[in-house]
Design a protein around this motif. Sequence first.
Motif, PDB file in Angstrom:
ATOM      1  N   LYS A  20       0.887  -1.165   0.000  1.00  0.00           N
ATOM      2  CA  LYS A  20       0.000   0.000   0.000  1.00  0.00           C
ATOM      3  C   LYS A  20       0.922   1.212   0.000  1.00  0.00           C
ATOM      4  O   LYS A  20       1.861   1.285   0.794  1.00  0.00           O
ATOM      5  CB  LYS A  20      -0.880   0.002   1.246  1.00  0.00           C
ATOM      6  CG  LYS A  20      -1.746   1.236   1.364  1.00  0.00           C
ATOM      7  CD  LYS A  20      -2.567   1.165   2.654  1.00  0.00           C
ATOM      8  CE  LYS A  20      -3.187   2.463   3.027  1.00  0.00           C
ATOM      9  NZ  LYS A  20      -4.250   2.949   2.284  1.00  0.00           N
ATOM     10  N   ILE A  21       0.652   2.158  -0.903  1.00  0.00           N
ATOM     11  CA  ILE A  21       1.531   3.314  -1.045  1.00  0.00           C
ATOM     12  C   ILE A  21       0.724   4.590  -0.875  1.00  0.00           C
ATOM     13  O   ILE A  21      -0.280   4.796  -1.550  1.00  0.00           O
ATOM     14  CB  ILE A  21       2.237   3.309  -2.412  1.00  0.00           C
ATOM     15  CG1 ILE A  21       3.040   2.009  -2.548  1.00  0.00           C
ATOM     16  CG2 ILE A  21       3.132   4.531  -2.547  1.00  0.00           C
ATOM     17  CD1 ILE A  21       3.678   1.827  -3.887  1.00  0.00           C
ATOM     18  N   GLU A  22       1.171   5.432   0.046  1.00  0.00           N
ATOM     19  CA  GLU A  22       0.535   6.720   0.290  1.00  0.00           C
ATOM     20  C   GLU A  22       1.400   7.829  -0.296  1.00  0.00           C
ATOM     21  O   GLU A  22       2.619   7.727  -0.317  1.00  0.00           O
ATOM     22  CB  GLU A  22       0.365   6.945   1.792  1.00  0.00           C
ATOM     23  CG  GLU A  22      -0.523   5.917   2.457  1.00  0.00           C
ATOM     24  CD  GLU A  22      -0.562   6.085   3.968  1.00  0.00           C
ATOM     25  OE1 GLU A  22      -0.356   7.213   4.459  1.00  0.00           O
ATOM     26  OE2 GLU A  22      -0.778   5.077   4.655  1.00  0.00           O
ATOM     27  N   VAL A  50      -2.094   3.883  -9.218  1.00  0.00           N
ATOM     28  CA  VAL A  50      -2.254   5.107  -8.423  1.00  0.00           C
ATOM     29  C   VAL A  50      -3.656   5.188  -7.830  1.00  0.00           C
ATOM     30  O   VAL A  50      -3.827   5.563  -6.669  1.00  0.00           O
ATOM     31  CB  VAL A  50      -1.945   6.354  -9.291  1.00  0.00           C
ATOM     32  CG1 VAL A  50      -2.211   7.633  -8.526  1.00  0.00           C
ATOM     33  CG2 VAL A  50      -0.502   6.314  -9.769  1.00  0.00           C
ATOM     34  N   ARG A  51      -4.678   4.810  -8.602  1.00  0.00           N
ATOM     35  CA  ARG A  51      -6.064   4.887  -8.108  1.00  0.00           C
ATOM     36  C   ARG A  51      -6.311   3.962  -6.921  1.00  0.00           C
ATOM     37  O   ARG A  51      -7.075   4.294  -6.030  1.00  0.00           O
ATOM     38  CB  ARG A  51      -7.052   4.571  -9.227  1.00  0.00           C
ATOM     39  CG  ARG A  51      -7.095   5.656 -10.298  1.00  0.00           C
ATOM     40  CD  ARG A  51      -8.019   5.302 -11.428  1.00  0.00           C
ATOM     41  NE  ARG A  51      -7.498   4.097 -12.075  1.00  0.00           N
ATOM     42  CZ  ARG A  51      -8.227   3.135 -12.599  1.00  0.00           C
ATOM     43  NH1 ARG A  51      -9.533   3.213 -12.568  1.00  0.00           N
ATOM     44  NH2 ARG A  51      -7.671   2.092 -13.170  1.00  0.00           N
ATOM     45  N   LYS A  52      -5.664   2.806  -6.921  1.00  0.00           N
ATOM     46  CA  LYS A  52      -5.832   1.848  -5.822  1.00  0.00           C
ATOM     47  C   LYS A  52      -4.796   2.033  -4.717  1.00  0.00           C
ATOM     48  O   LYS A  52      -4.850   1.344  -3.702  1.00  0.00           O
ATOM     49  CB  LYS A  52      -5.763   0.419  -6.348  1.00  0.00           C
ATOM     50  CG  LYS A  52      -6.942   0.066  -7.239  1.00  0.00           C
ATOM     51  CD  LYS A  52      -6.844  -1.373  -7.698  1.00  0.00           C
ATOM     52  CE  LYS A  52      -8.019  -1.717  -8.594  1.00  0.00           C
ATOM     53  NZ  LYS A  52      -7.930  -3.120  -9.069  1.00  0.00           N
ATOM     54  N   SER A  53      -3.848   2.924  -4.933  1.00  0.00           N
ATOM     55  CA  SER A  53      -2.773   3.205  -3.965  1.00  0.00           C
ATOM     56  C   SER A  53      -2.012   1.936  -3.579  1.00  0.00           C
ATOM     57  O   SER A  53      -1.745   1.680  -2.405  1.00  0.00           O
ATOM     58  CB  SER A  53      -3.339   3.871  -2.705  1.00  0.00           C
ATOM     59  OG  SER A  53      -3.935   5.098  -3.026  1.00  0.00           O
ATOM     60  N   ARG A  54      -1.683   1.142  -4.597  1.00  0.00           N
ATOM     61  CA  ARG A  54      -0.941  -0.080  -4.293  1.00  0.00           C
ATOM     62  C   ARG A  54      -0.006  -0.441  -5.440  1.00  0.00           C
ATOM     63  O   ARG A  54      -0.178  -0.009  -6.573  1.00  0.00           O
ATOM     64  CB  ARG A  54      -1.875  -1.234  -3.992  1.00  0.00           C
ATOM     65  CG  ARG A  54      -2.583  -1.769  -5.190  1.00  0.00           C
ATOM     66  CD  ARG A  54      -3.412  -2.978  -4.857  1.00  0.00           C
ATOM     67  NE  ARG A  54      -3.888  -3.571  -6.092  1.00  0.00           N
ATOM     68  CZ  ARG A  54      -4.558  -4.681  -6.165  1.00  0.00           C
ATOM     69  NH1 ARG A  54      -4.854  -5.324  -5.074  1.00  0.00           N
ATOM     70  NH2 ARG A  54      -4.945  -5.150  -7.320  1.00  0.00           N
ATOM     71  N   SER A  55       0.960  -1.260  -5.086  1.00  0.00           N
ATOM     72  CA  SER A  55       1.912  -1.765  -6.059  1.00  0.00           C
ATOM     73  C   SER A  55       2.012  -3.277  -5.888  1.00  0.00           C
ATOM     74  O   SER A  55       2.142  -3.769  -4.763  1.00  0.00           O
ATOM     75  CB  SER A  55       3.280  -1.126  -5.838  1.00  0.00           C
ATOM     76  OG  SER A  55       4.182  -1.551  -6.832  1.00  0.00           O
ATOM     77  N   ILE A  56       1.916  -3.999  -7.000  1.00  0.00           N
ATOM     78  CA  ILE A  56       2.098  -5.446  -6.982  1.00  0.00           C
ATOM     79  C   ILE A  56       3.484  -5.720  -7.563  1.00  0.00           C
ATOM     80  O   ILE A  56       3.772  -5.352  -8.705  1.00  0.00           O
ATOM     81  CB  ILE A  56       1.010  -6.164  -7.796  1.00  0.00           C
ATOM     82  CG1 ILE A  56      -0.358  -5.862  -7.203  1.00  0.00           C
ATOM     83  CG2 ILE A  56       1.287  -7.671  -7.831  1.00  0.00           C
ATOM     84  CD1 ILE A  56      -1.515  -6.376  -8.022  1.00  0.00           C
TER      85      ILE A  56
END
Length: 86
Positions: A20-22, A50-56
Motif C-alpha cells: 500500500k503506497i501513500e 495510483v487509483r488503488k494506492s498499491r503496487s504489486i
Amino acid sequence: MKWLRGKDRTEASGPQVVLKIEGMHCSSCGLLIDDELEEVPGVRSSRTDVRKSRSIIHLTGEGSADHATLIGAVERAGDYKATVIK
C-alpha cells in the motif's frame, strides 16, 4: 521508464508482494515507483496502480528482495510511504 529498459511486460507468476503506497498524486508517481522497484535485485516486475494506492511486485524467487528493501525503494522514489499488505 521501464518500457525503455525492455523489462518483461508479461504477467509474472511466482512470489509476489503487495504494497500500500501513500502520497501518490498522478501516473508519473506510479512510473517513478515502478522504475525504482524494478532496479532492486530479485524484482522481476512492478505494477503500481495510483487509483488503488498499491503496487504489486513480482519477485524472481531466488534470493528475492525482502520487505524492508522494497519499502526503501519506494521511499527513494519520492515522498511516499509504503506498507506491506501481502
